[in-house]
Design a protein around this motif. Structure first.
Motif, PDB file in Angstrom:
ATOM      1  N   GLU A 130       1.482  13.862  -9.685  1.00 57.14           N
ATOM      2  CA  GLU A 130       0.893  15.199  -9.669  1.00 57.14           C
ATOM      3  C   GLU A 130       1.767  16.253  -8.983  1.00 57.14           C
ATOM      4  O   GLU A 130       1.985  17.327  -9.541  1.00 57.14           O
ATOM      5  N   PRO A 131       2.349  15.989  -7.798  1.00 55.31           N
ATOM      6  CA  PRO A 131       3.197  17.029  -7.179  1.00 55.31           C
ATOM      7  C   PRO A 131       4.415  17.379  -8.041  1.00 55.31           C
ATOM      8  O   PRO A 131       4.766  18.555  -8.170  1.00 55.31           O
ATOM      9  N   ALA A 132       5.045  16.380  -8.635  1.00 58.31           N
ATOM     10  CA  ALA A 132       6.220  16.647  -9.475  1.00 58.31           C
ATOM     11  C   ALA A 132       5.820  17.435 -10.716  1.00 58.31           C
ATOM     12  O   ALA A 132       6.534  18.350 -11.144  1.00 58.31           O
ATOM     13  N   LEU A 133       4.684  17.103 -11.301  1.00 58.05           N
ATOM     14  CA  LEU A 133       4.220  17.833 -12.486  1.00 58.05           C
ATOM     15  C   LEU A 133       3.845  19.271 -12.141  1.00 58.05           C
ATOM     16  O   LEU A 133       4.113  20.183 -12.923  1.00 58.05           O
ATOM     17  N   ASP A 134       3.248  19.468 -10.968  1.00 55.61           N
ATOM     18  CA  ASP A 134       2.922  20.828 -10.529  1.00 55.61           C
ATOM     19  C   ASP A 134       4.195  21.645 -10.343  1.00 55.61           C
ATOM     20  O   ASP A 134       4.267  22.820 -10.720  1.00 55.61           O
ATOM     21  N   GLU A 135       5.223  21.024  -9.765  1.00 59.32           N
ATOM     22  CA  GLU A 135       6.496  21.712  -9.565  1.00 59.32           C
ATOM     23  C   GLU A 135       7.141  22.048 -10.909  1.00 59.32           C
ATOM     24  O   GLU A 135       7.674  23.143 -11.096  1.00 59.32           O
ATOM     25  N   LEU A 136       7.066  21.104 -11.847  1.00 60.72           N
ATOM     26  CA  LEU A 136       7.618  21.338 -13.178  1.00 60.72           C
ATOM     27  C   LEU A 136       6.883  22.470 -13.886  1.00 60.72           C
ATOM     28  O   LEU A 136       7.499  23.321 -14.528  1.00 60.72           O
ATOM     29  N   GLN A 137       5.571  22.524 -13.737  1.00 57.98           N
ATOM     30  CA  GLN A 137       4.799  23.600 -14.345  1.00 57.98           C
ATOM     31  C   GLN A 137       5.187  24.948 -13.734  1.00 57.98           C
ATOM     32  O   GLN A 137       5.342  25.940 -14.444  1.00 57.98           O
ATOM     33  N   GLY A 138       5.387  24.987 -12.420  1.00 57.87           N
ATOM     34  CA  GLY A 138       5.802  26.226 -11.757  1.00 57.87           C
ATOM     35  C   GLY A 138       7.166  26.681 -12.259  1.00 57.87           C
ATOM     36  O   GLY A 138       7.386  27.868 -12.509  1.00 57.87           O
ATOM     37  N   LEU A 139       8.082  25.732 -12.437  1.00 57.41           N
ATOM     38  CA  LEU A 139       9.410  26.060 -12.949  1.00 57.41           C
ATOM     39  C   LEU A 139       9.313  26.601 -14.376  1.00 57.41           C
ATOM     40  O   LEU A 139       9.977  27.584 -14.716  1.00 57.41           O
ATOM     41  N   ALA A 140       8.479  25.975 -15.189  1.00 52.88           N
ATOM     42  CA  ALA A 140       8.307  26.434 -16.571  1.00 52.88           C
ATOM     43  C   ALA A 140       7.725  27.848 -16.603  1.00 52.88           C
ATOM     44  O   ALA A 140       8.169  28.692 -17.396  1.00 52.88           O
ATOM     45  N   GLU A 141       6.755  28.125 -15.747  1.00 47.99           N
ATOM     46  CA  GLU A 141       6.161  29.464 -15.697  1.00 47.99           C
ATOM     47  C   GLU A 141       7.176  30.496 -15.221  1.00 47.99           C
ATOM     48  O   GLU A 141       7.182  31.633 -15.696  1.00 47.99           O
ATOM     49  N   GLU A 142       8.057  30.081 -14.299  1.00 46.82           N
ATOM     50  CA  GLU A 142       9.078  30.983 -13.791  1.00 46.82           C
ATOM     51  C   GLU A 142      10.137  31.293 -14.863  1.00 46.82           C
ATOM     52  O   GLU A 142      10.632  32.415 -14.955  1.00 46.82           O
ATOM     53  N   MET A 143      10.468  30.295 -15.678  1.00 50.93           N
ATOM     54  CA  MET A 143      11.509  30.460 -16.691  1.00 50.93           C
ATOM     55  C   MET A 143      11.000  31.076 -17.996  1.00 50.93           C
ATOM     56  O   MET A 143      11.795  31.540 -18.803  1.00 50.93           O
ATOM     57  N   GLU A 144       9.694  31.064 -18.209  1.00 48.85           N
ATOM     58  CA  GLU A 144       9.136  31.515 -19.480  1.00 48.85           C
ATOM     59  C   GLU A 144       9.580  32.916 -19.898  1.00 48.85           C
ATOM     60  O   GLU A 144      10.023  33.103 -21.036  1.00 48.85           O
ATOM     61  N   PRO A 145       9.528  33.925 -19.026  1.00 53.70           N
ATOM     62  CA  PRO A 145       9.942  35.260 -19.479  1.00 53.70           C
ATOM     63  C   PRO A 145      11.399  35.312 -19.929  1.00 53.70           C
ATOM     64  O   PRO A 145      11.721  35.935 -20.948  1.00 53.70           O
ATOM     65  N   ALA A 146      12.284  34.634 -19.201  1.00 55.52           N
ATOM     66  CA  ALA A 146      13.704  34.648 -19.571  1.00 55.52           C
ATOM     67  C   ALA A 146      13.921  33.919 -20.901  1.00 55.52           C
ATOM     68  O   ALA A 146      14.691  34.385 -21.754  1.00 55.52           O
ATOM     69  N   LEU A 147      13.253  32.791 -21.103  1.00 56.04           N
ATOM     70  CA  LEU A 147      13.400  32.057 -22.357  1.00 56.04           C
ATOM     71  C   LEU A 147      12.821  32.834 -23.531  1.00 56.04           C
ATOM     72  O   LEU A 147      13.384  32.845 -24.630  1.00 56.04           O
ATOM     73  N   ARG A 148      11.696  33.499 -23.301  1.00 52.78           N
ATOM     74  CA  ARG A 148      11.090  34.305 -24.362  1.00 52.78           C
ATOM     75  C   ARG A 148      12.023  35.456 -24.753  1.00 52.78           C
ATOM     76  O   ARG A 148      12.239  35.729 -25.930  1.00 52.78           O
ATOM     77  N   ASP A 149      12.619  36.115 -23.746  1.00 57.47           N
ATOM     78  CA  ASP A 149      13.562  37.198 -24.013  1.00 57.47           C
ATOM     79  C   ASP A 149      14.787  36.681 -24.761  1.00 57.47           C
ATOM     80  O   ASP A 149      15.260  37.306 -25.711  1.00 57.47           O
ATOM     81  N   PHE A 150      15.305  35.523 -24.343  1.00 59.04           N
ATOM     82  CA  PHE A 150      16.453  34.926 -25.024  1.00 59.04           C
ATOM     83  C   PHE A 150      16.121  34.637 -26.487  1.00 59.04           C
ATOM     84  O   PHE A 150      16.913  34.931 -27.381  1.00 59.04           O
ATOM     85  N   LYS A 165      -6.841   1.075 -15.513  1.00 64.11           N
ATOM     86  CA  LYS A 165      -7.323   2.410 -15.169  1.00 64.11           C
ATOM     87  C   LYS A 165      -6.945   2.781 -13.743  1.00 64.11           C
ATOM     88  O   LYS A 165      -6.484   3.896 -13.469  1.00 64.11           O
ATOM     89  N   LEU A 166      -7.129   1.838 -12.816  1.00 62.49           N
ATOM     90  CA  LEU A 166      -6.772   2.099 -11.424  1.00 62.49           C
ATOM     91  C   LEU A 166      -5.269   2.327 -11.273  1.00 62.49           C
ATOM     92  O   LEU A 166      -4.832   3.216 -10.539  1.00 62.49           O
ATOM     93  N   PHE A 167      -4.485   1.531 -11.980  1.00 61.56           N
ATOM     94  CA  PHE A 167      -3.032   1.687 -11.928  1.00 61.56           C
ATOM     95  C   PHE A 167      -2.628   3.055 -12.447  1.00 61.56           C
ATOM     96  O   PHE A 167      -1.840   3.770 -11.821  1.00 61.56           O
ATOM     97  N   LEU A 168      -3.162   3.448 -13.603  1.00 61.58           N
ATOM     98  CA  LEU A 168      -2.811   4.737 -14.192  1.00 61.58           C
ATOM     99  C   LEU A 168      -3.305   5.897 -13.333  1.00 61.58           C
ATOM    100  O   LEU A 168      -2.622   6.914 -13.200  1.00 61.58           O
ATOM    101  N   ARG A 169      -4.478   5.753 -12.736  1.00 63.36           N
ATOM    102  CA  ARG A 169      -4.991   6.798 -11.851  1.00 63.36           C
ATOM    103  C   ARG A 169      -4.053   6.973 -10.658  1.00 63.36           C
ATOM    104  O   ARG A 169      -3.712   8.097 -10.269  1.00 63.36           O
ATOM    105  N   GLY A 170      -3.595   5.867 -10.068  1.00 62.86           N
ATOM    106  CA  GLY A 170      -2.655   5.937  -8.952  1.00 62.86           C
ATOM    107  C   GLY A 170      -1.338   6.553  -9.367  1.00 62.86           C
ATOM    108  O   GLY A 170      -0.747   7.354  -8.640  1.00 62.86           O
ATOM    109  N   LEU A 171      -0.873   6.190 -10.559  1.00 60.14           N
ATOM    110  CA  LEU A 171       0.368   6.760 -11.072  1.00 60.14           C
ATOM    111  C   LEU A 171       0.232   8.264 -11.267  1.00 60.14           C
ATOM    112  O   LEU A 171       1.131   9.031 -10.921  1.00 60.14           O
TER     113      LEU A 171
END
Length: 117
Positions: A43-63, A32-38
């Protein structure tokens, strides 16, 4: 790597050290401690990925709305995608799919055939 996790688990959960079923509680706490640390590291990379997905969503939906029906028609017309070369973009922007010649298709190994070693 297990020893630091067990030590961390003992420090974090001293009651778990008195487990009588073979130390599985210590391993569980360490995991549990290992996974919590992981998760905290990722978390920062996942937040960045989520931001990228939100930014690309309108273009992908239009496509998908614009090209979806055309791609569906193309998929119905093409029976065997292995009979074609990868798509090419010409200098004028046209995209073409070249059909492979019989000779080109004969050269390629059959993915379902067995390979003798």
């Amino acid at each position: 790597m297990v020893i630091p996790l067990v030590a961390a688990a003992t420090i974090a959960a001293p009651g778990a050290a008195q487990d009588t079923d073979g130390g599985f509680n210590l391993m569980e706490e360490g995991a549990k401690l290992f996974l919590r640390g992981l998760m905290e590291e990722m978390e920062p990379a996942l937040d960045e990925l989520q931001g990228l997905a939100e930014e690309m969503e309108p273009a992908l939906r239009d496509f998908a709305q614009t090209m979806g029906p055309h791609l569906r028609d193309l998929a119905r017309q093409v029976e065997d995608w292995t009979a074609y070369h990868p798509p090419e973009i010409l200098p004028n922007g046209d995209i073409i799919l070249r059909r492979k010649t019989d000779e080109e298709r004969a050269i390629e190994p059959d993915p379902e055939s067995e390979i003798e070693l």
